[in-house]
Every structure is written in C-alpha cells, then in structure tokens.
Design an enzyme around this catalytic site. Structure first.
Site, mmCIF file in Angstrom:
data_model
loop_
_atom_site.group_PDB
_atom_site.id
_atom_site.type_symbol
_atom_site.label_atom_id
_atom_site.label_comp_id
_atom_site.label_asym_id
_atom_site.label_seq_id
_atom_site.Cartn_x
_atom_site.Cartn_y
_atom_site.Cartn_z
ATOM 1 N N LYS A 203 0.839 -1.196 0.000
ATOM 2 C CA LYS A 203 0.000 0.000 0.000
ATOM 3 C C LYS A 203 0.880 1.254 0.000
ATOM 4 C CE LYS A 203 -3.554 2.427 2.508
ATOM 5 N NZ LYS A 203 -4.545 2.476 3.568
ATOM 6 N N GLU A 209 10.465 -4.879 4.478
ATOM 7 C CA GLU A 209 10.535 -6.282 4.042
ATOM 8 C C GLU A 209 10.244 -6.387 2.548
ATOM 9 O OE1 GLU A 209 8.959 -5.121 6.688
ATOM 10 O OE2 GLU A 209 8.882 -6.564 8.334
ATOM 11 N N GLY A 262 -4.911 -1.910 4.578
ATOM 12 C CA GLY A 262 -4.100 -3.048 4.142
ATOM 13 C C GLY A 262 -4.797 -4.388 4.338
ATOM 14 N N ARG A 263 -5.338 -4.627 5.539
ATOM 15 C CA ARG A 263 -5.944 -5.940 5.822
ATOM 16 C C ARG A 263 -7.333 -6.080 5.218
ATOM 17 N NH1 ARG A 263 -4.914 -2.849 9.981
ATOM 18 N NH2 ARG A 263 -6.575 -1.993 11.285
ATOM 19 N N GLU A 348 -5.150 -7.067 14.423
ATOM 20 C CA GLU A 348 -4.629 -5.748 14.043
ATOM 21 C C GLU A 348 -5.760 -4.724 14.046
ATOM 22 O OE1 GLU A 348 -2.677 -4.465 10.099
ATOM 23 O OE2 GLU A 348 -0.958 -5.068 11.266
ATOM 24 N N HIS A 379 -5.512 -33.863 16.650
ATOM 25 C CA HIS A 379 -4.444 -34.716 17.181
ATOM 26 C C HIS A 379 -3.321 -33.882 17.768
ATOM 27 C CE1 HIS A 379 -6.303 -38.277 15.387
ATOM 28 N NE2 HIS A 379 -6.707 -37.416 14.478
ATOM 29 N N LYS A 493 8.763 -1.219 14.451
ATOM 30 C CA LYS A 493 9.398 -0.905 13.152
ATOM 31 C C LYS A 493 10.519 0.109 13.350
ATOM 32 C CE LYS A 493 5.427 -1.301 10.000
ATOM 33 N NZ LYS A 493 4.499 -0.528 9.173
HETATM 34 O O1 F6P Z 1 2.903 -3.465 9.730
HETATM 35 C C1 F6P Z 1 1.559 -3.226 9.577
HETATM 36 C C2 F6P Z 1 1.153 -2.981 8.162
HETATM 37 O O2 F6P Z 1 1.027 -1.616 7.964
HETATM 38 C C3 F6P Z 1 -0.137 -3.709 7.862
HETATM 39 O O3 F6P Z 1 -1.248 -3.071 8.329
HETATM 40 C C4 F6P Z 1 -0.055 -3.822 6.401
HETATM 41 O O4 F6P Z 1 -0.977 -4.737 5.908
HETATM 42 C C5 F6P Z 1 1.384 -4.211 6.228
HETATM 43 O O5 F6P Z 1 2.067 -3.482 7.213
HETATM 44 C C6 F6P Z 1 1.978 -3.972 4.885
HETATM 45 O O6 F6P Z 1 1.978 -2.627 4.538
HETATM 46 P P1 F6P Z 1 2.191 -2.171 3.051
HETATM 47 O O7 F6P Z 1 1.087 -2.755 2.240
HETATM 48 O O8 F6P Z 1 2.159 -0.684 3.065
HETATM 49 O O9 F6P Z 1 3.516 -2.702 2.578
#
Ligand code: F6P
Length: 520
Positions: A203, A209, A262-263, A348, A379, A493
């Site tokens: 987003k 990452e 995002g979610r 979240e 199990h 972060k």
């Molecule tokens: O770390 C939280 C977050 O902002 C989530 O809410 C989101 O889905 C994820 O990181 C990834 O963010 P982005 O889509 O901006 O890379």
C-alpha cells in the site's frame, strides 16, 4: 464512527446487566427451547451474476447466547450508535478518525458511495485489462508469479489463491512476505526466471521487508539473464508515484485508494495474483459474494444480522466470560490459511487499548485469534479445548461440497469429525468404563459456532471473508474502538531500524544480544 452518538452510561449498565444474568449451560439452553437451532442458525443464500445460487449456513446455537443476552446486546447496538456507524462505513464517512479517513473496501466490491464505486470499477477494469493481456501473452510466456508483500498485502492473496486454485491454476503463484531470505530463495527455486513475473504489493510502497525482497527479486532476474527485469514487475499500491519512481512502468502500476486498509485490500489490486491465477470471471464472482454479504449486513438488524450476531458472541465470551482467546478450525484444506488471515484481520483491527476518541477502553478488546486445520488439530491442540482449564470459543468452518476427487469417504469423515467435535465440546462425558475416572472426564458446556459453506467457490469464499470483516467492524463499534488504524506496529518498526543501524540507546539485554549476533 466519529459522528456516532454513544451513550456510555447505558453501555456500562448493559455490561453490568450482561455480567449479572444467569448462566444456563448449553444443555439447559437446548432443553428449554426446542427452537434453539432455528433461532440461532441462519442460511444466507445469494446468486452472483449468472452462477448457480450459493449459500452459507451459520450456526451459533452451541454458544451461550440466549434471549436475555441477545436483548442486552441489541440494546447495546442502539446505545453504541451502530446504525449510524454502519451507514458511515458504507457512506464514505470518516470511520477511521485517527487517520481522518473513510474505509472504502466495500466500494471495491460495489458497496459504497457512487463516486467510490465508480472509481473502484475503473481500477478493476484496469487490472482486468492487464490480467487478460498477460493471459493473452502480452508479456511473453508467464508460468510463475512471485507476489511480494507482507501483512494485508500478502495474507489475503495467499489465502485466496490457495483456496480457489486447487483444481485450476492459470499461473503458479508464490507469495513471499518474510524478510528472511530463505522465503524468497524457496520461491526462486520453484520458478523459472524466464517465465516469472514479480508483483510488488505494498500500500505504502515503503515497507522494508517488501522493498528489500523486491530488490532481491530484480537482482535474481538480472543474474538469471533476464534482459529487462523491471519490465517483469507489476506494482500493486496506493502510492503509484513511489512505484514509478522505483522503476515500474506506469502501465504496470495498478493503484488502489488510500482509504482501503491493508488488511481489507484483497478486493483491490492487491488481489491481482488471485485474478491472474483464477481469471477475472472468478475474481468478479469473489467480489460479488462479498457484495452479497455487504447487503445482508446493511439490511438486517440485531440477531438477524449474521456478522453482528457473531460479534455479540465474540464480545460475550471475551468481556463477560473472560475468554482471552478464540479459535478457528478450517475443516477444509483449501482454507488452511484462514486462521493466519483472521489473526491479522481481528487482532490488528481490534487489538486496541483506547476508544476511537482516545479514552481508555472499558473492557478487554479483541481476543487472541488462533487455530488450525481439522482433522490435524484434533491430534494436536484439541486436548486443551476438551480438557484444559481455559474456555475457548471455537469456530468450525467446513464446506458441504468436497474439494477433492478421491473416494467420498474422505469428505464424509472430514465433515463427521467437524460436527462431532462441536457436539463433544458441548456434551462432555466420561470415557472410562465406570464413568468415574477424572483423567477421562470431559466437563462439556464448551461453546462453538459452525460456518458451513455450500462450496468453497469464489463467490462463497468472498461472502465468508466479508462476513468476518463485518464481524470485526461490528465488534469495534460495540467496544467504541477504531478498527482501521494500526499504530501498534510502529514502535517495533522504528526500533528495528535503530537496532539495524546500531544507533540509539538500548537496554542492557538488547545490547548484549546485538553484540552476540555481531550487530554492533
Ligand atoms: O505493519 C503493519 C502494516 O502496515 C499492515 O497493516 C499492512 O498490511 C502491512 O504493514 C503492509 O503494509 P504495506 O502494504 O504498506 O507494505
């Protein structure tokens, strides 16, 4: 919610009333009401486009909800301004006050303000054109897609691709989220670079990452002899300028609005890998199923509203019965990733300590979501569910139509196990021959709910995911919290950057760990 009129005194009184209500056992509840199953079960039927009608059966009868509890929660919806909050959600109101934004994920599937829906349709058409062009060979042979994203930019696509492409996969999709290079190496090993596309899903287009993995993926393409690595990248983002700046050609940037969280973004261009793998028709069917659930959620009140009823149950167990966790078991391999997806969606969104206007909350917020796949989990962790000291409300999710083509005995046994677990949790008993051995005793009276899909097709899947989104929203409104921000991830972060750069003042334990690992 920012404009919601909330009667806090009435809500406090209702929590007190709920806590003081008698607590009949599940057996007593069934005994005293012969219509309990009908009253607390619901079948939602919907038809998407020209497809066959599909449906979902929701059964909340094996929970401790009864008329007295439900009456109190229904009064609470009024005291919490639920109707206004729900209208604000679909009407483009500022339901995310801490970030001053609406939440327009509904518009992505046709439920929202006209302007938002029109914008969503245009964005979907743009994605559809790219998907179809790729299917038609415009980018050469494409057999693999490495989808790079994290959190909401990965969990929904990963789940949906896994759920919907078991029998037909037009493109082999690998979702990579972790910064741990092993994750990306595993995808590289499974893909032929000459026929691989990279989707960079973020987003913000700034997430460490994702951007680190994306750079390594481009390097992998270049090192493998692909002449124009950037030409193999598609960007899925609410920050298109950043994607272009990073080197993605504007024609392969698929934007989505900032107001889609995002979610909640599976329905937007973040769903690109799903569309590429299942085709646009099924992707649209998934949106249609979600839209059908939106209509149900908008039109029904109180206990007749499936997601709202589920939220009543969630809050009853977390706030009145003191349950700290909620478990979800998918009795369907296609939904194996659902517990992971729901963890982010629920924790979240509703794992908060302050209300939407910054005051301390008046009780526990989201339960800890955990779970797994049936029958495997039986199990492993079901021992605790049946005989442990915690009360854990459980959701079972299954599909009447099998996903496999083997002997029907497999599916029959899968469903039998699913239903038997709910029955056993409720009934309890003693497995010893004389019925007296405490080690073999089952207390019973343990609650569960069942979500039974007719099939795990795209439309039903979309409806089931939207059900959970609305369940979370409804819970947030009743608790008075903002489900659409996530500041809780920020401190970690920031400190990760400081640890990585070695700059900053850390506690003695952290310093020692950094030294031991050569980070300082
Ligand atoms: O770390 C939280 C977050 O902002 C989530 O809410 C989101 O889905 C994820 O990181 C990834 O963010 P982005 O889509 O901006 O890379």
């Amino acid at each position: 919610m920012i404009e919601q009129s909330r009667d806090n005194a009435a809500i406090t009184a209702l929590w007190e009333r709920l806590s003081a209500l008698p607590r009949p056992s599940l057996a007593q509840l069934f005994e005293s009401d012969g219509e309990r199953v009908e009253k607390l079960s619901q079948r939602l039927d919907f038809t998407v486009e020209d497809a066959d009608p599909v449906g979902i059966r929701l059964d909340w009868s094996k929970t401790h909800l009864d008329d007295a509890v439900l009456n109190a929660f229904e009064e609470m919806t009024n005291a919490a301004g639920f109707d206004a909050a729900r209208e604000a959600l679909f009407g483009g109101g500022i339901v995310n006050p801490t970030e001053g934004r609406p939440a327009t994920h509904g518009a992505m599937r046709g439920s929202g303000q006209e302007a938002d829906v029109e914008e969503a349709e245009a964005l979907l058409a743009r994605m559809g054109m790219l998907v179809e062009a790729i299917h038609a060979g415009a980018l050469g042979e494409v057999n693999h897609l490495i989808h790079i994203g994290i959190g909401g930019s990965a969990l929904g696509p990963d789940l949906a691709v896994d759920a919907l492409t078991r029998d037909l996969k037009r493109v082999d999709v690998h979702v990579v989220s972790n910064i741990d290079g092993l994750a990306l190496e595993e995808a590289f090993a499974a893909c032929d670079p000459a026929t691989t596309l990279i989707a960079v899903a973020s987003k913000t287009f700034t997430t460490t990452e994702t951007m680190t993995n994306a750079a390594s993926a481009l390097k992998w393409l270049a090192d493998s002899g692909v002449t124009d690595p950037s030409g193999r990248v598609v960007a899925l983002t609410a920050n298109p300028e950043k994607a272009v700046e990073w080197g993605v050609d504007e024609t392969r940037v698929l934007p989505f609005p900032e107001s889609v969280g995002g979610r909640y973004s599976l329905w937007s261009s973040i769903g690109f890998p799903v569309a590429l793998a299942v085709g646009m028709e099924d992707f649209r069917a998934m949106l249609g199923g979600a839209q059908a659930m939106d209509s149900h959620f908008r039109k029904n009140d109180g206990r007749a509203n499936g997601p709202l009823l589920a939220a009543f149950s969630d809050l009853y167990y977390s706030r009145v019965r003191g349950c700290q966790t909620r478990a979800v078991f998918a009795y369907d391999e296609r939904l194996a990733l659902l517990p992971d997806y729901l963890q982010q969606l629920e924790m979240e969104s509703n794992g908060k300590s302050v209300t939407f206007d910054g005051k301390p909350v008046d009780g526990p917020t989201a339960a800890i979501t955990w779970g797994g796949v049936g029958t495997d989990a039986q199990h492993a962790v079901f021992q605790l569910l049946h005989q442990g000291t915690h009360m854990t409300p459980v959701d079972f999710i299954a599909s009447i139509a099998p996903g496999d083509e083997l002997d029907p005995a497999h599916h029959k046994s899968l469903l039998a196990n699913c239903f038997a677990q709910g029955a056993a949790l409720m009934a309890g008993g003693n497995m010893s021959s004389d019925g007296k051995d405490p080690a073999r005793a089952f207390a019973g009276d343990r609650p569960s709910a069942t979500i039974l899909l007719d099939d795990c097709d795209a439309a039903t899947f979309g409806a089931m995911i939207a059900f959970h989104e609305h369940r979370v929203f409804a819970g947030a409104v009743l608790m008075g919290i903002n489900p659409f921000d996530q500041f809780g991830v920020e401190l970690g972060k920031k400190m990760a950057k400081e640890v990585e750069s070695g700059e900053g003042d850390f506690d003695a334990s952290t310093k020692a760990l950094m030294e031991a690992a050569g980070l300082k």
